[in-house]
Every structure is written in C-alpha cells, then in structure tokens.
Design an enzyme around this catalytic site. Structure first.
Site, PDB file in Angstrom:
ATOM      1  N   HIS A  87       4.734   7.881 -94.105  1.00 17.10           N
ATOM      2  CA  HIS A  87       5.105   6.477 -94.349  1.00 17.10           C
ATOM      3  C   HIS A  87       5.134   5.629 -93.086  1.00 17.10           C
ATOM      4  O   HIS A  87       5.229   4.419 -93.153  1.00 17.10           O
ATOM      5  CB  HIS A  87       6.479   6.414 -95.018  1.00 17.10           C
ATOM      6  CG  HIS A  87       6.589   7.351 -96.168  1.00 17.10           C
ATOM      7  ND1 HIS A  87       7.188   8.581 -96.078  1.00 17.10           N
ATOM      8  CD2 HIS A  87       6.124   7.255 -97.427  1.00 17.10           C
ATOM      9  CE1 HIS A  87       7.103   9.204 -97.235  1.00 17.10           C
ATOM     10  NE2 HIS A  87       6.459   8.424 -98.068  1.00 17.10           N
ATOM     11  N   HIS A 137      12.546   0.647 -98.348  1.00 13.33           N
ATOM     12  CA  HIS A 137      11.525   1.707 -98.362  1.00 13.33           C
ATOM     13  C   HIS A 137      11.125   2.017 -96.914  1.00 13.33           C
ATOM     14  O   HIS A 137      10.984   1.126 -96.082  1.00 13.33           O
ATOM     15  CB  HIS A 137      10.294   1.268 -99.167  1.00 13.33           C
ATOM     16  CG  HIS A 137       9.323   2.394 -99.400  1.00 13.33           C
ATOM     17  ND1 HIS A 137       8.397   2.768 -98.465  1.00 13.33           N
ATOM     18  CD2 HIS A 137       9.175   3.239-100.440  1.00 13.33           C
ATOM     19  CE1 HIS A 137       7.700   3.805 -98.932  1.00 13.33           C
ATOM     20  NE2 HIS A 137       8.159   4.106-100.138  1.00 13.33           N
ATOM     21  N   GLU A 139       8.401   2.868 -95.482  1.00 16.49           N
ATOM     22  CA  GLU A 139       7.188   2.246 -94.926  1.00 16.49           C
ATOM     23  C   GLU A 139       7.486   0.819 -94.454  1.00 16.49           C
ATOM     24  O   GLU A 139       7.037   0.394 -93.382  1.00 16.49           O
ATOM     25  CB  GLU A 139       6.074   2.234 -95.982  1.00 16.49           C
ATOM     26  CG  GLU A 139       4.784   1.650 -95.410  1.00 16.49           C
ATOM     27  CD  GLU A 139       3.703   1.474 -96.466  1.00 16.49           C
ATOM     28  OE1 GLU A 139       3.541   2.354 -97.331  1.00 16.49           O
ATOM     29  OE2 GLU A 139       3.017   0.442 -96.418  1.00 16.49           O
ATOM     30  N   SER A 235       9.253   8.121-105.220  1.00 17.31           N
ATOM     31  CA  SER A 235       7.851   7.885-104.851  1.00 17.31           C
ATOM     32  C   SER A 235       7.430   6.515-105.356  1.00 17.31           C
ATOM     33  O   SER A 235       7.290   6.299-106.565  1.00 17.31           O
ATOM     34  CB  SER A 235       6.976   8.982-105.459  1.00 17.31           C
ATOM     35  OG  SER A 235       5.644   8.545-105.529  1.00 17.31           O
ATOM     36  N   ASN A 237       4.589   4.801-105.271  1.00 19.12           N
ATOM     37  CA  ASN A 237       3.343   4.643-106.043  1.00 19.12           C
ATOM     38  C   ASN A 237       3.464   5.260-107.432  1.00 19.12           C
ATOM     39  O   ASN A 237       2.884   4.766-108.390  1.00 19.12           O
ATOM     40  CB  ASN A 237       2.135   5.171-105.250  1.00 19.12           C
ATOM     41  CG  ASN A 237       1.983   6.661-105.326  1.00 19.12           C
ATOM     42  OD1 ASN A 237       1.349   7.166-106.240  1.00 19.12           O
ATOM     43  ND2 ASN A 237       2.582   7.378-104.388  1.00 19.12           N
ATOM     44  N   SER A 280       1.468  11.629-104.181  1.00 19.21           N
ATOM     45  CA  SER A 280       2.119  12.692-103.394  1.00 19.21           C
ATOM     46  C   SER A 280       2.310  13.974-104.205  1.00 19.21           C
ATOM     47  O   SER A 280       3.095  14.839-103.822  1.00 19.21           O
ATOM     48  CB  SER A 280       3.467  12.175-102.883  1.00 19.21           C
ATOM     49  OG  SER A 280       4.173  11.550-103.922  1.00 19.21           O
TER      50      SER A 280
HETATM   51  S1  SF4 Z   1      -0.681   6.341-100.867  1.00 20.88           S
HETATM   52 FE1  SF4 Z   1      -1.762   7.856 -99.621  1.00 20.88          FE
HETATM   53  S2  SF4 Z   1      -3.654   6.865 -98.871  1.00 20.88           S
HETATM   54 FE2  SF4 Z   1      -2.258   5.293 -99.653  1.00 20.88          FE
HETATM   55  S3  SF4 Z   1      -1.198   4.608 -97.806  1.00 20.88           S
HETATM   56 FE3  SF4 Z   1       0.118   6.156 -98.784  1.00 20.88          FE
HETATM   57  S4  SF4 Z   1      -0.446   8.062 -97.817  1.00 20.88           S
HETATM   58 FE4  SF4 Z   1      -2.072   6.591 -97.339  1.00 20.88          FE
END
Ligand code: SF4
Length: 333
Positions: A87, A137, A139, A235, A237, A280
């Site tokens: 991240h 988060h 990131e 997570s 995403n 992930s």
């Molecule tokens: S989801 Fe995967 S490819 Fe996308 S920024 Fe995060 S680690 Fe990188």
C-alpha cells in the site's frame, strides 16, 4: 416458427458464473513473493510493517513461515529487516526505519508509487492536490505523507462542500488506486462543478486490476441472483466489488474470507451464483468456494471473461543485496 416456452427458474440447472479476471493482481503477487523470497534468502524473522496485503489467509500463511507483522517500524528491534507493504508508506516511515537502524525492503506496488510521484510533482509546482480516497486507509496515509502541506483528502462527493483551495486555477485531483470507478467520477464531477479549472491526473490512478475486477463483477451481476466476492473485510478493492455488484442490480452480494462463512440461506431460490475475488486473494480460496457450491448442486461453472491480464512487476531491488549484513553494520555505527 415454434412457440418458445421459458424454462421456469427452478428447473434451470444451477450454475456458477466465475469472473475472469479475479484474484491476485501484479502488485499483490510481487509483494507476497517478496516476503517469501526475503524469508528464504535471509531467514526468519523478517518484519513486515502492516499487513503485506489485506488478506487474512495470506497474512496467516506468511506468519507461519516466519514473517512478523508490526504496526510501526519503531516496534522492530535494531539490526533487523523490515518490509513495507504493497500500500506504500510516507517518507517519514523510511526515516523511522533509518533512525531505528533497520534494513528495508519496499514492496510498495509500482502503481501506488506512480501516484506518490504525481503528488510530489504537483506539490513542487505548488498545486493544491485533492486526493480522492477513504479516510484512514494505509495507501491514502502514505500518499498524503509525500506532500502533507499540499494534499487534502476528499472522501466522496459529500466531502466536496468543505474543500477550500488557495487558487482555483491551480488544483489537481488524484486518487487511491482501489476505489469504485463510478463513485470516483461522481466525486470528480462534484469537484469540477466547484472548481471548473480542476486538472485531472496524467493517467488513471485507479489501477488496471481494480477496474478490470469491477467490470467483470458488473457483467456477473446482470446474470446472477447472488454474487459472492472472496476477500477480507479490510480489503478496499474487495469491498468495492460487493458495492459495484449491488449497484449493478444483483439482489444479494456478500464478502467472505472463506467458504465456511457462506450462509446456506443465501442460496434459497438462486439458480446462478456469480463468484469473484479481490486483488489480494489467492485462488485456492476461490477453489474452496467452488467445491462448497458444487456440494450443494452448483457444479456447472461458466467462466465470464471480460479482460486479459498479463502485467507483472519485477521484485524489489533490495532483495538482490545482503540485507542481514547491512542490518548488522547499521547497529555497529
Ligand atoms: S490493487 Fe494491485 S495492482 Fe492495483 S495498486 Fe493495489 S497492489 Fe497495485
């Protein structure tokens, strides 16, 4: 032409619609292999600051191999090796590691590093940077740390009203890599209404893997009565995939870490189950869900493919060095 009779839903064969692409992205693959290689090359323990990727199974598996996960680099005893997660981290964290006499391996995903570089560049040009992302988060904390005086977080369209900038002709938006594409564009539209001269990033910040998994899940959501996303509750995403499925109109969508978390009641009246996994998530967990579903009559599996993915990243360059020797030198200094 003969009359077509629709088959009642209950008589149609039960099936699983399996998304492709799903699961591991290039950044996660690289980060997980980096921990494994570090353990092989340098021996345990290798410390990892924060979860290397947001997945319970991955973290537990690496712990068993000798990785020690910590919240802060300051918790690691001097003379050790610490790895930074996919991240990304703020420059202050690199400094903490230097102060703590630690050898470091940076497993930040190159697509996150790209956003860090954009932030540094716009801050140097004295732009106000509006970073679209989720408060707290990792990131977002890392990216903001590159230019704390120039970056402000915008956590959705409802945040736009409170955004103030110094010069409306010098404003740029950037974003976290794992957001919902559609929701982010809503926030950007609201920001553009307020700051018509707002500049967009030179290329997409929401990464290819996030975008591809959302496109695939939308496709599934149109054909299934239930969508299951394998992924951990922290997570970003994976959570977005469940939201995207619901917005695309599927009656029910759930996030599970493991097959054992699926509730049999979710299957009531369901003919087609859409299945995918976050960036992930190792595929072994999806295979377990497929077995679980097959045992309950969902043995037919159709792949729903919306993109091909071939991207790979080379491993962090620090792995080519003798970091144990470097860490030992650091404590002597
Ligand atoms: S989801 Fe995967 S490819 Fe996308 S920024 Fe995060 S680690 Fe990188």
């Amino acid at each position: 032409m003969g009359r077509m009779t629709a088959t009642p839903a209950t008589n149609r064969p039960k099936r699983v619609l399996l998304a492709a692409p799903r699961g591991y992205c290039a950044g996660v693959d690289r980060a997980v292999i980096a921990v494994e290689k570090a353990l092989e090359q340098y021996g345990a323990p290798v410390y990892v600051r924060h979860e290397i990727v947001h997945n319970k199974y991955v973290v537990q598996t690496l712990e068993r191999k000798g990785a020690i996960f910590v919240d802060q680099a300051t918790e690691v005893p001097p003379g050790n090796i610490v790895m930074f997660s996919a991240h990304g981290v703020a420059p202050t964290v690199h400094e903490e590691a230097r102060q703590g006499r630690l050898a470091t391996i940076d497993a930040t995903c190159p697509l996150v590093t790209k956003v860090h570089k954009e932030a540094i560049r716009y801050a140097k040009e004295d732009f106000d940077i509006l970073l679209i992302g989720h408060e707290g988060h990792e990131e977002v904390i890392g990216t903001s740390g590159e230019a704390p005086d120039h970056i402000q977080l915008v956590d959705g369209p409802e945040d736009v009203a409170k955004v103030e900038v110094r010069d409306p002709s010098r404003v740029v938006w950037l974003s976290q890599t794992t957001l919902s594409v559609d929701e982010t564009m809503e926030t950007v539209d609201a920001l553009k209404d307020k700051f018509p001269q707002l500049i967009s990033p030179p290329s997409d910040d929401i990464c290819y893997a996030t975008q591809n998994r959302q496109t695939a899940i939308k496709e599934l959501a149109g054909q299934a009565e239930l969508v299951i996303v394998v992924g951990s509750k922290n997570s970003s995403n994976s959570i977005r995939m469940v939201e995207v499925a619901k917005q695309a109109g599927v009656p029910a969508a759930y996030l599970v870490d493991f097959a054992s978390e699926i509730d049999e009641a979710w299957l009531e009246g369901v003919t087609s189950v859409g299945l995918s996994s976050g960036a992930s998530v190792p595929d072994v967990l999806v295979q377990e869900v497929l077995e679980w579903l097959a045992q309950r009559g969902y043995a037919d599996v159709e792949i729903v493919k919306t993109a091909d993915e071939h991207l790979t990243f080379s491993l962090p360059k620090e792995l080519r060095r003798d970091l144990r020797a470097e860490a030992a030198e650091l404590v002597k200094e």
